[in-house]
Each structure stands twice: as structure tokens, then as C-alpha cells.
Enzyme design. Structure first.
Site, PDB file in Angstrom:
ATOM      1  N   LYS A   1       0.866  -1.189   0.000  1.00 47.92           N
ATOM      2  CA  LYS A   1       0.000   0.000   0.000  1.00 47.92           C
ATOM      3  C   LYS A   1       0.899   1.234   0.000  1.00 47.92           C
ATOM      4  O   LYS A   1       1.909   1.269   0.712  1.00 47.92           O
ATOM      5  CB  LYS A   1      -0.893  -0.040   1.241  1.00 47.92           C
ATOM      6  CG  LYS A   1      -1.982   1.038   1.287  1.00 47.92           C
ATOM      7  CD  LYS A   1      -2.874   0.837   2.510  1.00 47.92           C
ATOM      8  CE  LYS A   1      -4.015   1.841   2.579  1.00 47.92           C
ATOM      9  NZ  LYS A   1      -4.903   1.594   3.742  1.00 47.92           N
TER      10      LYS A   1
ATOM     11  N   SER B   1      -9.735   1.565   2.562  1.00 51.78           N
ATOM     12  CA  SER B   1      -8.833   2.340   1.723  1.00 51.78           C
ATOM     13  C   SER B   1      -7.760   1.500   1.032  1.00 51.78           C
ATOM     14  O   SER B   1      -7.147   1.975   0.083  1.00 51.78           O
ATOM     15  CB  SER B   1      -8.165   3.408   2.570  1.00 51.78           C
ATOM     16  OG  SER B   1      -7.343   2.799   3.554  1.00 51.78           O
TER      17      SER B   1
ATOM     18  N   SER C   1     -10.041  -0.714   6.854  1.00 52.15           N
ATOM     19  CA  SER C   1      -9.424  -0.508   5.543  1.00 52.15           C
ATOM     20  C   SER C   1      -8.693  -1.709   4.951  1.00 52.15           C
ATOM     21  O   SER C   1      -8.290  -1.662   3.797  1.00 52.15           O
ATOM     22  CB  SER C   1      -8.462   0.677   5.593  1.00 52.15           C
ATOM     23  OG  SER C   1      -9.181   1.876   5.491  1.00 52.15           O
TER      24      SER C   1
END
Lengths: 474, 100, 475
Positions: A75, A150, A174
Site C-alpha cells: 500500500k 482504503s 481498511s
């Protein structure tokens, strides 16, 4: 696609090589990244160098770690030396961190090959990856829908068979929510189990890094590698990484599973049906199902949407144009800071900075932030009560399967409400896993969630593995 | 807590947060933030007086490190990050007031 | 200065001291003054995204030592974030202790016997340093500023006194005594000129017996002289305003050393909203009894105790001797005095020699052993050296080291034999018959005349007592 444990075994034994496994990953990224917008940056050369070095060591007869030659997606809120790290924000334009996050150092020690940085909601604020300054990521299972967020890019990278492993971060769901929406296993570990050093903070007291994988075994393997005490993170738990993959097949016989009404109520019928069938599967595996009500969980959302923005408003203050990243000029330093932040942050980030600043400001602190911290205590106490009756809890991960682009963007509150089932674990600092179980509307995967007390990851992996087998994913 | 959020509150907060909001954003944020704060009012129904605020999920205490130096970053790497630099320092436009 | 016309000043001081640790408060970068800009920086003290603070144990221990020395209670404490935007602060918040500081309460006794209460002494981190370009080089009127983050994250303890100070002299004495304590604990090098100790003064005035007036805060006073002058100026300014029927506005003021005035820096306003909240990246600090005991036991004696130890054996503690005691303690010369005293040198001799001779060349102390100091004073005491000669030997020892007896010999300071003194005295009696007869008639003042003459003739090598003995014998 091959599992991480298979790749590591083959690479170590010489049946395969790190370089060829990387080629598979890079080929798939080249084939689909243009369409799906998953990777913001692919470090082909760096990954190839890492892979070549591993292959050389193996040829010399060296024993590499448990992730030998396994490509991993990161990420883009994890700092990696010399690699652009953006948090999907314009404000970090051009910045290359001069240091590695602890998790990246641990991946490298274990023989993993980081291939690139994945898209996210800007600064991890969102549940759809639509809040990225670099455009939304598409759900590989249905490109008209969001991958969740996310950590949408990391989830999509695994779902699109680009890498078998990805790291995400989970502040209010997330990791688990995109895992559910993309049909993956996603783990939010116990707070402090994984070092946050090098994770660009959203809400420091809630953030945890965790795995996104195709199967339970790979998730346990990856978490074992990144977990364990780190002297660079004051909130890191003092003990070394626990053994997890050895417990994956422990089963749930004799365990009490709490089916929590508040973790189902409000979910769509297809999601609710999956959770009920999951309960059945656990019962068939020898667990006892206890129906529980934990009303405090409903309050979690209110507390979360004050605590997380409050911490974020302070964590994101440093993006001021002085030391790194974007600067928009101004006549004086205050105007420069305002111009930079106004141009650099997207709307959702601004909204949360505003909310958090307000919640902390004089005259409102006690009413909002102070009250929210007490609700956090209430949540912790409520979990503790539930664990008198159950060894772990069962519920839905999300109220619905993957939703269409734009469905919730105009209404922030509707988007916030989709985090209602995942938030309690972050507030309590306790672990939770989302595991795919059955399909819902439009043949899309449904995620069910297992929640446990602090440091109960091994138990949750065992439960998730039972569901994985029952769902025919052996 | 039941006072409604006013537009001028939002404008003041924007100033504190070093953000410039357009008229449009100011109106929108006032409405959206009100909605979130409204939702937060459900916490008001609770009697929380006897609860201790949790700022941290686990009770770790006294986490300290030894007073031993570690290598600092290379100066060139540091200055290369700067949007503007001069004489090995980070350069900024004029500062209007002393630090508080 | 004190105020007239029934006015009195009420002063409280906030003293910030940089702690003398090897590394910064939350990272392993060197805590050192004078390095090239931005060379002692890392992701943590530059506030790079993703970095996290880890507390320096030594900083905690020095803070506790300060607390013990100030008779504070060491309490369970937490860290908060103080949020405000400023370019010298890399995270745009400062990590500081807020409602739960590590040291609570306490007091400090001044040499004049007064006691100033301590409200708290807490840990916080320092900011970077800005240089202003264009204009006068000060912040106002500059075109552009340059920031060096070497100081960012250096550990500080802020010591907050109660509003107990009533004169600028007392404020100076407090700061000076506190500085001595900070140096004695090893917490600080006390170098005010390098900014390692900075003082803010809260000043208000009132008619004696009336409630507290509105106060102004004078920022960043970095010498004892500035402190005293700024307080006097400010108290006078406020008195004039009030005498003329005006109102004092609560504000932060700046002291201008050249103009010798304070001026408005910023008015307290609503914008002072620091949005304090618990620092979620740090955990609670709860020093247990064992840790506290270790600090307490490791603490050397504080200046007040050292002064009373040094002054204890004085038969007649004159002002000048007490002054010497203070100087000796301030300059950390106690060990010279006590080792001389243990060898039989009276404190009345050791104190002034240390306070006057050693104080002039502190850099030379590494050349001067306690033994050499003691030996020199013993020679002076026995009359082998005159006071002038002893001082000269000490100066030589400080300058280049060596052995006192050898230095005295090299300088030709071997004192005249009694016989030689007798012959000089006889010669002088012959040369000055009038003076001699007046002395014989009982004019004691003339003894001094003859001693002076002997000294002149022998270039100070005669012992004064020998001369007097000889004069008596011949009378």
C-alpha cells in the site's frame, strides 16, 4: 495463481526461481494495470535486482526466509527507501523516503520481493479507493464496482492475480472491507503486534498494518513475518512474533462462537445469509454458537468519526510545504502553508481535517473528543463482557457486497456508515479477520468477520480456515 | 454540544487547520460536518461520567530507549527533499510572527 | 530595584533548560551544539511521514533528578501534542507534557533565606532554529528565513515557579540558584549564551495586599542581566499605566537588550488554540519506586548544601568569605577547598585562594591537582611563601602545571633565613634612625613601615612574621 507458500517452497528448492516468479507478477501487472489502476508505481528494476540476488544466494546453497521469492504489493502509505511514496495525495508529490518501514525490512529479510506501491484512498481516508488523487482503482471481479478501501489497490492486486501477497493498513476497516469486496482474506492484527514505523499515520491509536491474501495460510505466513516487537515503535507489543501458521489447522472444536446481532443488523439479506451459513459451518466443525447482543458497538461509529479525524488533523499538519513534497508559493510562510495544503489535499482529507480540528478545539474538546475516548473505554469493556460468553465473535465485514462507483461519494455519512461492523475492533485494539464465505448479489463475494480478544490471531486463523474449507476453497 | 455548527465556526477551524475554503466548500462542509456531529450526539445519551478515557488500547508503560547515538541522515539526502533550500538550510518565505 | 508608592511586583519564571544527553529526546541523533546545519537530523526529528518517537531514558532520568533537587513529587505522567503551525517545528506540533507532568510541586530556597515554590517541571522537545535574511536580521522585516533542524527534538525541561518572586534581584537570585542546581544534577551545562537555558518571565504589579493584576509574559531572556533589567522595566511600565488610570493588556512581550525596553510581541487571542491531546505514539511514563530511588541515591549534593558544608567551619563568616563560598560552589571548586582544608589549611585561606586565584583561569584547572593546590597553601601557611608568592605559584600551576616547590625554587621564592632578615632589619634601623626611635617610643604604625622596607629590599622573600619578631627583639 500459485500461493505464497508454494512459491517460497519452489524458489527455495530450485524448482522455480525468484526471477521467474517475479516475471509472472510483472506480466500480469503489465497486462491489467492500465485498465484497473492498481499500482501507482512499479519498481521493476529494484524488484529484479532483489530477485536476482535471492536466486544467487539460493544457488550458493543459502537458506532464504519463509517468503523466498514471493512478490508482494505494498500500500502506498508505507515508506520504502528511494521509492515514490504518495499516500495517493498530491501533497507528497516527488517525495522519496530516505528510509524503510519496519515491515519492509522484515519482508526483505524473509526473502520477499516488493514489486510496487498500490493505490488507496488519499491518506487511507475512505472505503472505496475513489478518494485517490490518481483516480479510482477498479474491482477486478467487476470493473463497474469499487474494490473497497482504503487498501483497495492492495486488495485488487491480489484479486487480479498480480501478486499473491499484499500489505494494507486498517484504521477502521481498511483491510477487511476491501478484502470482503474482492473475495480475499484480510487481517487487522492486535494493535501493537505489527510495527507502525514507516506507515504514514492516519489515526495513530487505531492504525495497524496487515495482510491481504487469497487464502488463510498465506495470511498467517505473512503476518508471522511482519509481526513482533520493534524498538522504533513505542506502542509495539514487547513480545516476539507469535507462531501462527502452525495453528491454522487447529480447528474450532469446543470453541464458543458469539454471533453478534449488532454485527449483522443493517446488512443486506445476501450478506446476512452468508453469516448465518458461516455460523452453521462453525457449528458443524464442533463449535457452539452463542447469540449475543453488544449494543455498545453501535456507538463505535460516532466515537470513531471523532477520534480518527482528531488524530489525523494533527498527523497531517506536517504537510506544510516546508521540508518535503509539494509547495505552492505564497507571500509569507502562512500563505505558503495555506496554499500548499489547499492545493495538495483532496476534499475528503480536508473534510476530516476540519472535523478533527473542530473536535479538538477549545470549547468542544470535552463534548466531542473527550466523550469519544470514553466510548472507546465502553467498547473495550463491552468486548470483554462478550468474551466471558464466547471465545471469538462472528459477524459481517460489510453491510453489502462491492458497490458501484459513485454510489456513496456524494454522501459522506453513507460512506462512513459502511464501516460500522469493522470499527469496534480498531477502537478496542483487538484483532479481526475477514474471510470470504459464499457469494451474494451479482455473484460477488461476501466477507464474514471473526473478531477475537487481543493476541488471539492464532484462534482467528483457525476459525477462518474452517470457513475456507467449508466454502470449498481448501 | 447541541449548539448547531455555524458557518463562521467552520471558517475559524479552516484558519486553524491552514486550509482555504471556497464559499461553496464552506457551505458544504458546514452541512456535512453538522451531520456527523449530529450523529455523535447519540453518545450524549450515555452516562459516561465514571469511565476513564482510553487514549490507548493497551496499558504499556515506560517504553524508553538507551541514550545511544544512531547515524543521522546524510545531509545531501535531507536537503534534496527540500522544496527550497539555501546554505544547507530549508528556505521559507518571510515569517510574519514569532512562535507562540 | 523595588517599586515605590505602595506597588509591588509579582513575578513567576518559566525556565527552559536543554538536557545534557548524548542524543535527542525521541531519536538517536546527536544532541550537540554548533554542528553544520541539518546534519544531526533523521526521519524522526525532521518529522518525516511515518516516523515515530521513542523516549530517551536519560532525558527522563535527568528530569527526575531535577525534580528530586527541587523537592518535587515524581508523578505518573503522559505526553501531549501541542498543535500549532510554525516552520521551525517539523511535525507542526510539539510533544510536551501537559496536565500530568513528571514533576509536581516543590520549592527552591534562595541564599537569602527566601523560598520560591515550584509548580511543575515537565519534559518537552525543542524546536529547530531559524535564521532571517534581509531587513535587520530579525524576524520582522526579513524577506526569507532559513531553518536548521539540528536543535529540533533536543530534550528540554521547563521549570515553572509559583508567582512568589517580589523583586528583580530575587528573580535573578532564583535563576542563578536554579542554574547551579541544574548544573549540579548534571542536567544542564548552564550555558545561557548558547541558549541552553532560556527564561520567560510573567510579570504583574499590584498594590500590596490587593489581588493579582493582569500579567505580561516576557519571552526568551537569555542572560541574568537581561532578566533583571527586563523585569524592572516591565514592572515600571505597568505601574505607570495603572497610576495613570489605564489597564494592562495581557500579552506576550519581547525584551530588546539594546533599547532596554519590552515591546508587544503578540496579544493573547482566541487563535491560541493548541488543541492539546494525548500523544498516541507514546505510552504513559510511570517511574517505579526502584527507578526513583536510583535517581535519588545518585544525586550529588546541591549548591545550598555545599555552601553550608563549606561555610560550616568558618569562625567569623564575613561577607567576603561568604561571597567566596558562593563563588566556589558556582564554579564547582569545592573539592579544592575541602582537600586543602582536610590537610590543615584553614578555610579562611583556602576559600579566597580558590574563589580569586582559581576563578581567573578555570581552563587551567586540568593542570592543577588538588595536591598541588593544597601544597601551595600549606607553604603559604607555614610562611615559606608570602601571599604574593603563593598567588604567583598558583597562577603558574594553572598555566602550565608542575610541582609547587619546584616552581617556587625556580622563581627564587625561597624565603630568607631568619639570620638574613635580622641583617636587613639591622641595616634599615641604621638607615632610618628617626623612624626607629619613634617605633621604640611606641608608635606601632611604624612596624608596617619597616616591614614594607624589608619586603622591598628582599623582593618579597622575607616572611612578615619573621620581620615583626626581629623588630620586637631589637626594640
Amino acid at each position: 495463481m500459485k500461493s505464497a507458500s508454494d512459491i517460497a517452497r519452489d524458489v527455495q528448492s530450485g524448482t522455480s526461481s525468484a526471477a521467474s516468479e517475479l516475471d509472472v507478477a510483472l506480466a500480469q501487472i503489465r497486462a491489467r494495470n492500465g485498465e484497473l489502476n492498481i499500482f501507482l508505481y512499479v519498481d521493476e528494476e529494484g524488484a529484479q535486482r532483489t530477485a536476482a540476488a535471492l536466486d544467487e544466494r539460493i544457488q550458493r546453497g543459502e537458506q532464504i526466509g519463509p517468503l523466498a521469492g514471493v512478490p508482494v504489493a505494498l500500500k502506498d502509505n508505507l515508506c520504502q527507501t528511494g521509492i515514490p511514496t504518495t499516500c495517493s495525495s498530491k501533497i507528497l508529490e516527488g517525495w522519496r523516503p530516505p528510509y524503510n518501514a519496519t515491515v519492509i525490512d522484515r519482508l526483505l529479510v524473509a526473502g520477499a520481493v516488493p514489486v510496487g506501491k498500490t493505490n488507496l484512498d488519499e491518506f487511507a481516508m475512505g472505503s472505496s479507493t475513489e478518494n485517490s488523487a490518481f483516480g479510482p482503482t477498479l474491482n477486478p471481479l467487476d470493473t463497474s464496482r469499487v474494490p473497497g478501501g482504503s487498501s483497495g489497490g492492495s486488495a485488487a492486486a491480489v484479486a487480479a492475480d498480480m501478486t499473491p501477497l499484499a500489505l494494507g493498513s486498517d484504521t477502521g476497516g481498511s483491510i477487511r472491507q476491501p478484502a470482503a469486496l474482492c473475495g480475499l482474506v484480510g487481517v487487522k492484527p492486535t494493535y501493537g503486534l505489527v510495527s507502525r514505523y514507516g506507515l504514514i499515520a492516519f489515526a495513530s491509536s487505531l492504525d495497524q498494518i496487515g495482510p491481504l491474501t487469497k487464502n488463510v495460510r498465506d495470511a498467517a505466513l505473512l503476518l508471522e513475518v511482519i509481526a513482533g516487537h520493534d524498538p522504533l515503535d513505542s506502542t509495539s507489543l514487547p513480545e516476539p512474533a507469535p507462531s501462527l501458521s502452525s495453528h491454522v489447522n487447529d480447528g474450532v472444536a469446543g470453541k464458543r462462537v458469539g454471533l453478534v446481532r449488532e454485527l449483522i443488523d443493517g446488512a443486506d439479506a445476501d450478506v446476512m445469509a452468508s453469516v448465518e451459513r458461516a455460523a452453521d459451518a462453525l457449528r458443524e466443525a464442533g463449535a457452539t454458537i452463542v447469540e449475543l447482543s453488544v449494543p455498545e458497538f453501535r456507538l463505535g461509529l460516532s466515537a470513531y468519526y471523532l477520534i480518527a479525524p482528531a488524530e489525523a488533523s494533527s498527523n497531517l499538519a506536517r504537510f506544510d510545504g516546508v521540508r518535503y513534497g509539494l509547495r505552492v508559493n505564497g507571500d509569507d510562510v502562512t500563505s505558503m502553508m495555506e496554499a500548499t495544503r489547499t492545493a495538495g489535499f483532496g476534499e475528503e482529507v480536508k473534510r476530516r481535517i476540519m472535523l478533527g480540528t473542530y473536535a479538538l478545539s477549545a470549547g468542544y474538546f470535552d463534548a466531542y473528543y473527550g466523550q469519544a475516548l470514553k466510548v472507546r473505554t465502553l467498547t473495550i469493556n463491552a468486548f470483554a463482557r462478550a468474551y466471558h460468553q464466547a471465545d471469538f465473535l462472528l459477524g459481517a465485514t460489510t453491510p453489502s457486497v462491492a458497490f458501484a462507483f459513485g454510489a456513496k461519494t456524494s454522501d459522506p455519512m453513507a460512506m462512513y456508515l459502511s464501516d460500522v461492523f469493522t470499527i469496534p475492533s480498531n477502537l478496542a485494539g483487538e484483532p479481526a479477520i475477514s474471510v470470504p464465505f459464499g457469494t451474494g448479489d451479482a455473484g460477488l463475494p461476501v466477507g464474514v468477520q471473526l473478531l477475537g480478544p487481543g493476541r488471539s490471531e492464532a484462534l482467528l486463523f483457525a476459525g477462518a480456515r474452517v470457513l475456507e474449507i467449508a466454502d470449498g476453497r481448501s | 454540544m447541541s449548539e448547531p455548527l455555524r458557518r463562521e465556526d467552520v471558517a475559524h477551524v479552516a484558519k486553524l487547520a491552514r486550509l482555504i475554503l471556497s464559499e461553496d466548500e464552506l457551505n458544504r462542509f458546514t452541512q456535512q460536518l453538522s451531520q456527523v456531529l449530529e450523529h455523535a450526539h447519540d453518545m450524549n445519551s450515555l452516562d459516561l461520567a465514571n469511565l476513564v478515557a482510553t487514549a490507548h488500547p493497551f496499558g504499556l508503560v515506560n517504553v524508553v530507549r538507551d541514550d545511544v547515538t544512531r547515524p543521522s541522515l546524510d545531509h545531501d539526502v535531507v536537503i534534496a527533499m527540500a522544496p527550497d533550500a539555501q546554505d544547507g538550510r530549508f528556505a521559507v518565505p518571510r515569517i510574519l510572527g514569532e512562535a507562540p | 530595584m523595588s517599586l515605590t508608592n505602595g506597588w509591588e511586583m509579582v513575578v513567576g519564571l518559566e525556565v527552559h533548560t536543554e538536557l545534557k544527553t548524548a542524543t535527542k529526546m525521541f531519536c538517536g541523533c546527536a544532541n550537540s551544539f554548533g554542528s553544520l546545519p541539518n546534519t544531526n537530523v533523521c526521519p524522526v526529528c525532521l518529522g518525516l511521514p511515518g516516523s515515530l518517537p521513542v523516549l530517551n531514558a536519560r532525558a527522563v532520568e535527568l528530569a527526575m533528578a531535577i525534580g528530586v533537587a527541587l523537592h518535587s513529587t515524581i508523578a505518573p505522567s503522559t505526553f501531549h501534542r501541542k498543535n500549532y503551525f510554525y516552520p521551525d517545528m517539523p511535525k507542526d506540533f510539539q510533544i510536551s507534557q501537559y496536565d500530568l507532568p513528571i514533576n509536581v510541586g516543590g520549592f527552591l530556597d534562595l541564599p537569602d533565606g527566601s523560598r520560591i515554590s515550584i509548580e511543575r517541571a515537565h519534559l518537552e522537545e525543542d524546536t529547530g532554529k531559524s535564521t532571517h535574511l534581509g531587513g535587520s536580521g530579525r524576524i520582522h522585516g526579513a524577506d526569507r528565513s532559513l531553518v536548521d533542524y539540528n536543535r529540533s527534538g533536543v530534550p528540554l525541561v521547563e521549570i515553572v515557579s509559583g508567582p512568589d518572586i517580589r523583586s528583580s534581584t530575587q528573580a535573578r537570585d532564583y535563576a542563578s540558584e536554579l542554574r547551579g542546581i541544574l548544573m549540579a544534577t548534571g542536567a544542564s551545562d548552564g550555558r545561557m549564551e548558547e541558549g541552553s537555558m532560556r527564561i520567560d518571565a510573567n510579570v504583574s504589579v499590584r498594590k500590596v495586599g490587593q489581588p493579582l493584576g493582569t500579567r505580561c509574559e516576557i519571552k526568551n531572556l537569555n542572560s541574568l542581566r537581561s532578566l533583571q533589567r527586563a523585569i524592572d522595566y516591565e514592572a515600571h511600565r505597568q505601574t505607570v499605566i495603572l497610576e495613570e488610570g489605564g489597564r494592562v493588556r495581557q500579552e506576550t512581550r519581547h525584551w530588546d537588550e539594546n533599547l532596554a525596553t519590552t515591546s508587544t510581541m503578540r496579544v493573547k487571542e482566541e487563535a491560541d488554540d493548541y488543541r492539546y491531546f494525548r500523544e498516541p505514539d507514546l505510552v504513559d511514563l510511570i517511574p517505579d519506586e526502584a527507578w526513583q530511588a536510583r535517581i535519588r541515591e545518585g544525586l550529588p549534593p546541591m549548591p545550598a548544601e555545599r555552601r553550608s558544608m563549606l561555610g560550616a567551619r568558618l569562625h567569623e563568616p564575613s561577607d567576603s568569605l561568604l561571597g567566596a563560598v558562593s563563588v566556589v560552589v558556582d564554579l564547582d571548586l569545592d573539592a579544592y577547598v575541602s582537600s586543602a582544608r582536610d590537610a590543615g589549611v584553614p578555610a579562611e585561606l583556602a576559600l579566597p585562594r580558590a574563589a580569586n586565584e582559581l576563578a581567573t583561569d578555570l581552563g587551567g584547572l586540568s593542570n592543577l591537582s588538588f595536591e598541588a593546590f593544597t601544597a601551595t597553601l600549606l607553604m603559604e601557611r607555614s610562611g615559606e611563601l608570602s601571599p604574593t608568592q603563593a598567588k604567583s605559584v598558583l597562577a603558574e600551576l594553572l598555566a602550565s602545571g608542575g610541582e609547587p616547590r619546584a616552581i617556587a625554587a625556580k622563581k627564587g621564592y625561597e624565603q630568607l633565613e631568619t639570620g638574613a632578615v635580622a641583617s636587613v632589619v639591622a641595616q634599615l634601623i641604621e638607615e632610618h634612625p628617626d623612624e626607629w626611635s619613634r617605633y621604640r617610643d611606641g608608635d606601632e604604625k611604624l612596624a608596617q613601615f619597616f616591614i614594607g622596607q624589608v619586603m622591598k629590599r628582599t623582593k618579597g622573600q622575607a616572611n612578615g612574621k619573621d620581620v615583626i619578631a626581629e623588630l620586637h627583639a631589637k626594640r
